[in-house]
Design a protein around this motif. Structure first.
Motif, PDB file in Angstrom:
ATOM      1  N   UNK A 182       0.833  -1.196   0.000  1.00  0.00           N
ATOM      2  CA  UNK A 182       0.000   0.000   0.000  1.00  0.00           C
ATOM      3  C   UNK A 182       0.867   1.245   0.000  1.00  0.00           C
ATOM      4  N   UNK A 183       0.717   2.063  -1.034  1.00  0.00           N
ATOM      5  CA  UNK A 183       1.428   3.341  -1.104  1.00  0.00           C
ATOM      6  C   UNK A 183       2.887   3.205  -0.736  1.00  0.00           C
ATOM      7  N   UNK A 184       3.357   4.113   0.127  1.00  0.00           N
ATOM      8  CA  UNK A 184       4.750   4.083   0.565  1.00  0.00           C
ATOM      9  C   UNK A 184       4.865   3.590   2.010  1.00  0.00           C
ATOM     10  N   UNK A 185       3.908   2.805   2.452  1.00  0.00           N
ATOM     11  CA  UNK A 185       3.913   2.271   3.807  1.00  0.00           C
ATOM     12  C   UNK A 185       5.128   1.379   4.046  1.00  0.00           C
ATOM     13  N   UNK A 186       5.711   1.470   5.241  1.00  0.00           N
ATOM     14  CA  UNK A 186       6.803   0.562   5.596  1.00  0.00           C
ATOM     15  C   UNK A 186       6.278  -0.699   6.279  1.00  0.00           C
ATOM     16  N   UNK A 187       4.970  -0.773   6.506  1.00  0.00           N
ATOM     17  CA  UNK A 187       4.404  -1.955   7.167  1.00  0.00           C
ATOM     18  C   UNK A 187       4.355  -3.171   6.238  1.00  0.00           C
ATOM     19  N   UNK A 188       4.643  -2.987   4.944  1.00  0.00           N
ATOM     20  CA  UNK A 188       4.641  -4.119   4.015  1.00  0.00           C
ATOM     21  C   UNK A 188       6.068  -4.554   3.645  1.00  0.00           C
ATOM     22  N   UNK A 189       7.024  -4.180   4.479  1.00  0.00           N
ATOM     23  CA  UNK A 189       8.413  -4.594   4.263  1.00  0.00           C
ATOM     24  C   UNK A 189       8.500  -6.121   4.259  1.00  0.00           C
ATOM     25  N   UNK A 190       9.336  -6.660   3.392  1.00  0.00           N
ATOM     26  CA  UNK A 190       9.500  -8.096   3.223  1.00  0.00           C
ATOM     27  C   UNK A 190      10.921  -8.501   3.613  1.00  0.00           C
ATOM     28  N   UNK A 191      11.121  -9.794   3.859  1.00  0.00           N
ATOM     29  CA  UNK A 191      12.473 -10.283   4.133  1.00  0.00           C
ATOM     30  C   UNK A 191      12.589 -11.746   3.713  1.00  0.00           C
ATOM     31  N   UNK A 192      13.834 -12.165   3.504  1.00  0.00           N
ATOM     32  CA  UNK A 192      14.126 -13.539   3.116  1.00  0.00           C
ATOM     33  C   UNK A 192      15.429 -13.941   3.793  1.00  0.00           C
ATOM     34  N   UNK A 193      15.387 -15.035   4.564  1.00  0.00           N
ATOM     35  CA  UNK A 193      16.598 -15.549   5.202  1.00  0.00           C
ATOM     36  C   UNK A 193      17.344 -16.427   4.218  1.00  0.00           C
ATOM     37  N   UNK A 194      18.647 -16.182   4.093  1.00  0.00           N
ATOM     38  CA  UNK A 194      19.494 -16.909   3.147  1.00  0.00           C
ATOM     39  C   UNK A 194      20.603 -17.621   3.909  1.00  0.00           C
TER      40      UNK A 194
END
Length: 100
Positions: free
Chosen positions: A84-96
């Motif tokens: 949504x927009x420029x929200x930081x609540x949709x930040x994603x991550x991936x453990x490698x």
């Protein structure tokens, strides 16, 4: 594991015309188990954003390179999710983790 060479591409569901982009990406939780200066594990974090307002359904495709970006190898497609927009609540991550 070379941490500076990972690529994230975002894909939008068909019929959603709003452009999306990766606003920020970073590494965290870096672990060097054998103290050789190379990471054995790390978390890739990124913040996908919508250009403008609104909510868009996207997925990301992650690639890696072991030769300074000359060749990119597909790693994984991640599940669809909403941003949504420029929200930081949709930040994603991936453990490698390093193989072997």
């Amino acid at each position: 594991m070379v941490l500076s060479l990972a690529a994230i591409c975002g894909f939008v569901r068909p019929l959603q015309a709003q452009p999306v982009f990766i606003a920020d990406a970073s590494w965290s939780n870096i672990v060097d188990n054998d103290s050789d200066g190379c990471a054995s594990a790390a978390r890739l974090n990124w913040n996908p954003d919508v250009n403008g307002s609104g909510t868009v359904s996207v997925f990301e495709r992650v690639f890696y390179s072991t030769n300074n970006g000359l060749t990119w190898v597909f790693m994984v497609d991640l599940p669809w999710h909403n941003i949504t927009g420029t929200s930081t609540s949709d930040t994603q991550s991936l453990d490698l983790f390093e193989d072997g």
